[in-house]
Design an enzyme around this catalytic site. Structure first.
Site, short mmCIF file in Angstrom:
data_model
loop_
_atom_site.label_atom_id
_atom_site.label_comp_id
_atom_site.label_asym_id
_atom_site.label_seq_id
_atom_site.Cartn_x
_atom_site.Cartn_y
_atom_site.Cartn_z
N HIS A 7 0.83 -1.21 0.00
CA HIS A 7 0.00 0.00 0.00
C HIS A 7 0.87 1.25 0.00
O HIS A 7 2.06 1.20 0.28
CB HIS A 7 -0.97 0.02 1.19
CG HIS A 7 -0.31 0.06 2.54
ND1 HIS A 7 -0.03 -1.08 3.25
CD2 HIS A 7 0.12 1.09 3.30
CE1 HIS A 7 0.54 -0.75 4.40
NE2 HIS A 7 0.66 0.56 4.46
N HIS A 80 3.98 7.34 3.39
CA HIS A 80 4.93 6.21 3.33
C HIS A 80 4.52 5.24 2.23
O HIS A 80 3.41 5.32 1.71
CB HIS A 80 5.01 5.48 4.68
CG HIS A 80 3.74 4.80 5.13
ND1 HIS A 80 2.76 5.44 5.86
CD2 HIS A 80 3.29 3.53 4.96
CE1 HIS A 80 1.78 4.58 6.12
NE2 HIS A 80 2.06 3.42 5.58
N GLU A 131 7.79 1.39 4.92
CA GLU A 131 7.24 0.39 5.83
C GLU A 131 7.49 -0.98 5.19
O GLU A 131 7.26 -1.15 3.99
CB GLU A 131 5.73 0.63 6.00
CG GLU A 131 5.04 -0.39 6.89
CD GLU A 131 3.53 -0.13 7.04
OE1 GLU A 131 2.97 0.69 6.29
OE2 GLU A 131 2.93 -0.74 7.94
CO CO Z 1 1.13 1.59 6.19
#
Ligand code: CO
Length: 140
Positions: A7, A80, A131
Site C-alpha cells: 500500500h 509512506h 514500511e
Molecule cells: Co502503512
C-alpha cells in the site's frame, strides 16, 4: 528482498474528506470503514485498488505520530510506501546491517493489516518513509 507494493500511506487531516476524493472524484468502489488504532495513534481506512491499496491515516489522540507531518503538510499528503517481505526479522536485520535506521525499538509491531511491520527512516531511503510488512497469509 522486497516483494509486492502492499500500500501507499496517505496522511490526511480528515479521512471522511479524503474518502470523498477517492470515492466521488476518482471512482474507487471498495473502501473500508475507518477504524481506530489507539496504540498507533491513528485512524485508518483502506481504499482497495485492483493491484494495491491506499492507506488513509488520520491522527488519533494528542500523541499521534503523524501530527508533525500534518503540521508540515496541512492538506495531508503521501506519507509512506509499504512493501511486503517474506521474513520481517530477517528484513530488519538486513536493513540494519546495511546501515539503515529502523524506527522505534526495532521490534516489529502489529500493523493495520494484522501482521508485523517495521519502518525505515526516510533519511536512509531518499526521503521516503518505508514500511516493511510480513507478507499476509494467502494474500494474492
Ligand atoms: Co502503512
Amino acid at each position: 528482498m522486497i516483494g509486492r507494493l502492499n500500500h501507499v500511506g496517505v496522511a490526511t487531516p480528515s479521512i471522511d474528506e479524503s474518502v470523498k476524493l477517492y470515492r466521488d472524484v476518482l471512482g474507487a468502489t471498495n473502501i473500508t470503514e475507518k477504524k481506530a488504532m489507539p496504540d498507533h495513534g491513528v485512524w485508518v481506512c483502506f481504499v482497495d485498488l485492483p493491484n494495491s491499496q491506499i492507506e488513509l491515516i488520520e491522527p488519533y489522540g494528542e500523541k499521534s505520530p503523524i501530527h508533525a507531518f500534518l503540521q508540515k503538510n496541512p492538506m495531508g499528503g503521501q506519507h509512506h510506501v509499504c512493501f511486503e517481505v517474506d521474513d520481517i526479522i530477517a528484513a530488519r536485520d538486513e536493513m540494519r546491517a546495511k546501515g539503515a535506521t529502523v524506527l522505534g525499538t526495532g521490534e516489529p509491531r502489529i500493523g493495520a493489516h494484522g501482521v508485523p511491520v517495521i519502518f525505515i527512516h526516510p533519511k536512509n531511503m531518499g526521503g521516503v518513509l518505508v514500511e516493511l510488512m510480513l507478507k499476509p497469509d494467502g494474500h494474492h
